[in-house]
Write an enzyme that holds these catalytic residues in place. Structure first.
Site, PDB file in Angstrom:
ATOM      1  CG  ASP A 155      -1.829   1.199   1.223  1.00  0.00           C
ATOM      2  OD1 ASP A 155      -1.404   2.297   0.792  1.00  0.00           O
ATOM      3  OD2 ASP A 155      -2.989   1.056   1.630  1.00  0.00           O
ATOM      4  CG  HIS A 156       1.560   4.208  -3.223  1.00  0.00           C
ATOM      5  ND1 HIS A 156       0.310   3.890  -3.680  1.00  0.00           N
ATOM      6  CD2 HIS A 156       1.659   5.553  -3.369  1.00  0.00           C
ATOM      7  CE1 HIS A 156      -0.299   4.994  -4.096  1.00  0.00           C
ATOM      8  NE2 HIS A 156       0.499   6.024  -3.912  1.00  0.00           N
ATOM      9  CG  HIS A 189      -4.103   4.477  -0.904  1.00  0.00           C
ATOM     10  ND1 HIS A 189      -3.155   3.493  -0.842  1.00  0.00           N
ATOM     11  CD2 HIS A 189      -4.315   4.698  -2.230  1.00  0.00           C
ATOM     12  CE1 HIS A 189      -2.799   3.138  -2.080  1.00  0.00           C
ATOM     13  NE2 HIS A 189      -3.502   3.860  -2.925  1.00  0.00           N
TER      14      HIS A 189
HETATM   15  C1  BG6 Z   1      -3.385   4.446  -6.500  1.00  0.00           C
HETATM   16  C2  BG6 Z   1      -4.727   4.507  -7.153  1.00  0.00           C
HETATM   17  O1  BG6 Z   1      -3.329   3.407  -5.563  1.00  0.00           O
HETATM   18  O2  BG6 Z   1      -3.139   5.689  -5.841  1.00  0.00           O
HETATM   19  C3  BG6 Z   1      -4.805   5.673  -8.127  1.00  0.00           C
HETATM   20  O3  BG6 Z   1      -4.968   3.287  -7.841  1.00  0.00           O
HETATM   21  C4  BG6 Z   1      -4.438   6.949  -7.433  1.00  0.00           C
HETATM   22  O4  BG6 Z   1      -6.105   5.769  -8.695  1.00  0.00           O
HETATM   23  C5  BG6 Z   1      -3.115   6.806  -6.709  1.00  0.00           C
HETATM   24  O5  BG6 Z   1      -4.351   7.958  -8.417  1.00  0.00           O
HETATM   25  C6  BG6 Z   1      -2.832   8.029  -5.868  1.00  0.00           C
HETATM   26  O6  BG6 Z   1      -1.541   7.954  -5.362  1.00  0.00           O
HETATM   27  P1  BG6 Z   1      -0.755   9.276  -4.945  1.00  0.00           P
HETATM   28  O7  BG6 Z   1       0.498   8.772  -4.337  1.00  0.00           O
HETATM   29  O8  BG6 Z   1      -0.559  10.065  -6.201  1.00  0.00           O
HETATM   30  O9  BG6 Z   1      -1.656   9.992  -3.982  1.00  0.00           O
END
Ligand code: BG6
Length: 504
Positions: free
Chosen positions: A183-184, A246
């Site tokens: 989960d980045h 997230h």
């Molecule tokens: C991803 C989603 O996990 O996170 C995308 O699949 C989203 O739809 C993205 O745009 C958002 O990541 P960040 O790091 O740009 O907030």
């Protein structure tokens, strides 16, 4: 000189020609290399159907130039790094591919000192996860429990049942401790800093509870639309794409109990406990606690942009939500009665990931109302991105002969404090995988309970497609129903002022 304390590492990227490898993985690996955080002995193997070694290296160089926070620093450095990049072409369902992979590992092993770590990063469509995992198992590439690792990108299933099925598949070849579910958001510096803020300071913990906190708002707003991912997004929607993972992870970090140590399982146990305390959603009455939206055409940063239904790969009658807002309650001693308002959407007014902790008013207002310019109880703003800062809003006396009160901010800004730009989430996550630390990855029970939280709402929305879509214009702060949702409790969303993202 790279990190000679780390064991030799072999990292295979399945789906190496895809977007994630180009935009995130290779830039992150190159930055780790520049920061001397990769093991001295390491090799990265791109695995995919197309390309050969030269095409892989050339493409990756271009990707790093396009997407890395530093770009390609210089050709010499890149060339040194690129020597560690090789490529294996093949079909993912072909056992020969895995034999070649195993052979490659063996060859490297014979030139390396010590047992290597083997990381298999699956950045492929999710439908291929079970197949690749099985094949790795068959080829004997998953058997060294402490050293062979598999990394699974999101989405991890599309509901509870499919997540459990995927888990069962992975567990045929790997043990839980070998599985790194991404989960980045957990790799973002500012999300990790929430733990530091809460648990390395004595100041906030005593007031971090129902006695002092009125409510919490978590916003993850995006300016971008679905970009080129329309066909994926059609099968997902905002609830699956952002809330189940997230946003619930941010909620965990904000609301969990203090872990007894920073050990992976201690931290993850507390997160699971928190998720288990979330009051089950009532599938029969979703309108009481949740709203959804879909963007129509609008204007963003002065430019006209199409609506969701006009995006590539999207059904012109689509009822997929690009916006979701909901209220959660946490049934435990700390948070009883404190609502958590969550919202996320695409094509909103601005990019903003932010947590706002709204404190209760002072118990007794001793100042007469005519000395206060718009009285506001204390508010804590945790900006995750694009600004990286923490702001406390409090009342202060305006300079002058009379007692006049006004809200003022007290600010901590990452860049100013540390004179450095935060590194990318994937740099942290890849480093942790190589080092074998699972703290920032989703454990299977976390995944499961996160799905079980959103599932009643997913089912309810799935059964009753929205009739009012599109219901917000691109470039706005979402549908009106969302304002109504929070207004039912006598509150409103803290939308930032356009000129200063942090000023709700
Ligand atoms: C991803 C989603 O996990 O996170 C995308 O699949 C989203 O739809 C993205 O745009 C958002 O990541 P960040 O790091 O740009 O907030």
């Amino acid at each position: 000189m790279l990190n000679h304390k780390l064991p030799p590492t072999f990292l295979a990227i399945f789906g190496a020609t895809g977007d994630l490898a180009k935009r995130k993985l290779m830039p992150a690996l190159y930055n780790l290399y520049l920061d001397k955080l990769l093991p001295e002995q390491f090799e990265i193997v791109g695995v995919s159907r197309a390309w050969d070694e030269q095409a892989f290296r050339d493409n990756m160089k271009q990707s790093v130039a396009d997407f890395s926070r530093r770009g390609v620093v210089d050709d010499l450095k890149w060339d040194e790094f690129a020597k560690r990049l090789t490529f294996l072409a093949g079909e993912f369902d072909d056992p020969k591919l895995y034999c070649s992979l195993a052979k490659k590992c063996e060859e490297l092993k014979s030139t390396w000192s010590g047992e290597p770590v083997q990381v298999f990063y699956l950045s492929t469509p999710p439908s291929l996860f079970p197949l690749i995992s099985d094949q790795l198992g068959e080829a004997g590439l998953a058997s060294r429990r402490g050293l062979d690792r598999i990394v699974i990108e999101k989405p991890f299933g599309r509901d509870l049942e499919s997540a459990e099925a995927l888990n069962a598949e992975l567990l045929k070849s790997f043990e839980e401790s070998q599985i790194f579910r991404i989960d980045h958001y957990l790799g973002k510096e500012t999300v990790q800093n929430i733990m530091a803020f809460r648990f390395a300071n004595a100041l906030y913990e005593p007031i971090w509870n129902r006695r002092y906190v009125d409510h919490v708002q978590i916003t993850v707003a995006e300016e971008v639309g679905v970009e080129k991912r329309g066909s994926y997004y059609e099968t997902s929607g905002a609830l699956r794409d952002m809330v189940q993972n997230h946003i619930l992870q941010i909620l965990c970090t904000i609301a969990m109990e203090p872990p007894i140590s920073f050990e992976a399982d201690e931290v993850r146990n507390k997160k699971v406990e928190l998720l288990k305390a979330v009051r089950p959603l009532d599938g029969a009455n979703p309108h009481l606690y949740a709203v959804r939206g879909q963007y129509g055409p609008g204007t963003i940063s002065g430019e006209r942009v199409p609506g969701y239904r006009q995006e590539e790969g999207v059904d012109p009658q689509s009822s997929t939500e690009s916006y979701a807002a909901l209220v959660l309650h946490v049934d435990n001693w700390r948070w009883q009665g404190v609502p958590f308002y969550l919202r996320t959407g695409k094509r909103l007014s601005q990019k903003l990931s932010q947590v706002v902790v709204q404190f209760r008013p002072v118990p007794h207002q001793m100042f007469p109302s005519n000395v206060i310019d718009n009285f506001e109880p204390n508010r804590l703003l945790i900006d995750i991105q694009p600004q990286e800062r923490i702001t406390i809003k409090f009342m202060a006396k305006e300079p002058g002969g009379r007692m006049l009160l006004k809200t003022v901010p007290m600010d901590f800004c990452y860049e100013d404090a540390f004179q450095a730009v935060s590194r990318e989430a994937y740099e942290t996550l890849l480093q942790e995988v190589i080092e074998g630390d699972t703290t920032l990855f989703m454990r299977s029970d976390q995944e499961r309970v996160a799905w079980s939280i959103v599932e009643p709402l997913l089912d309810a929305w799935g059964m009753r497609p929205a009739t009012s879509f599109p219901n917000y214009a691109a470039g706005s702060w979402g549908p009106e129903v969302s304002d109504v949702l929070i207004a039912q409790d006598g509150r409103s969303w803290f939308n930032p002022q356009p000129e200063y993202a942090s000023t709700p």
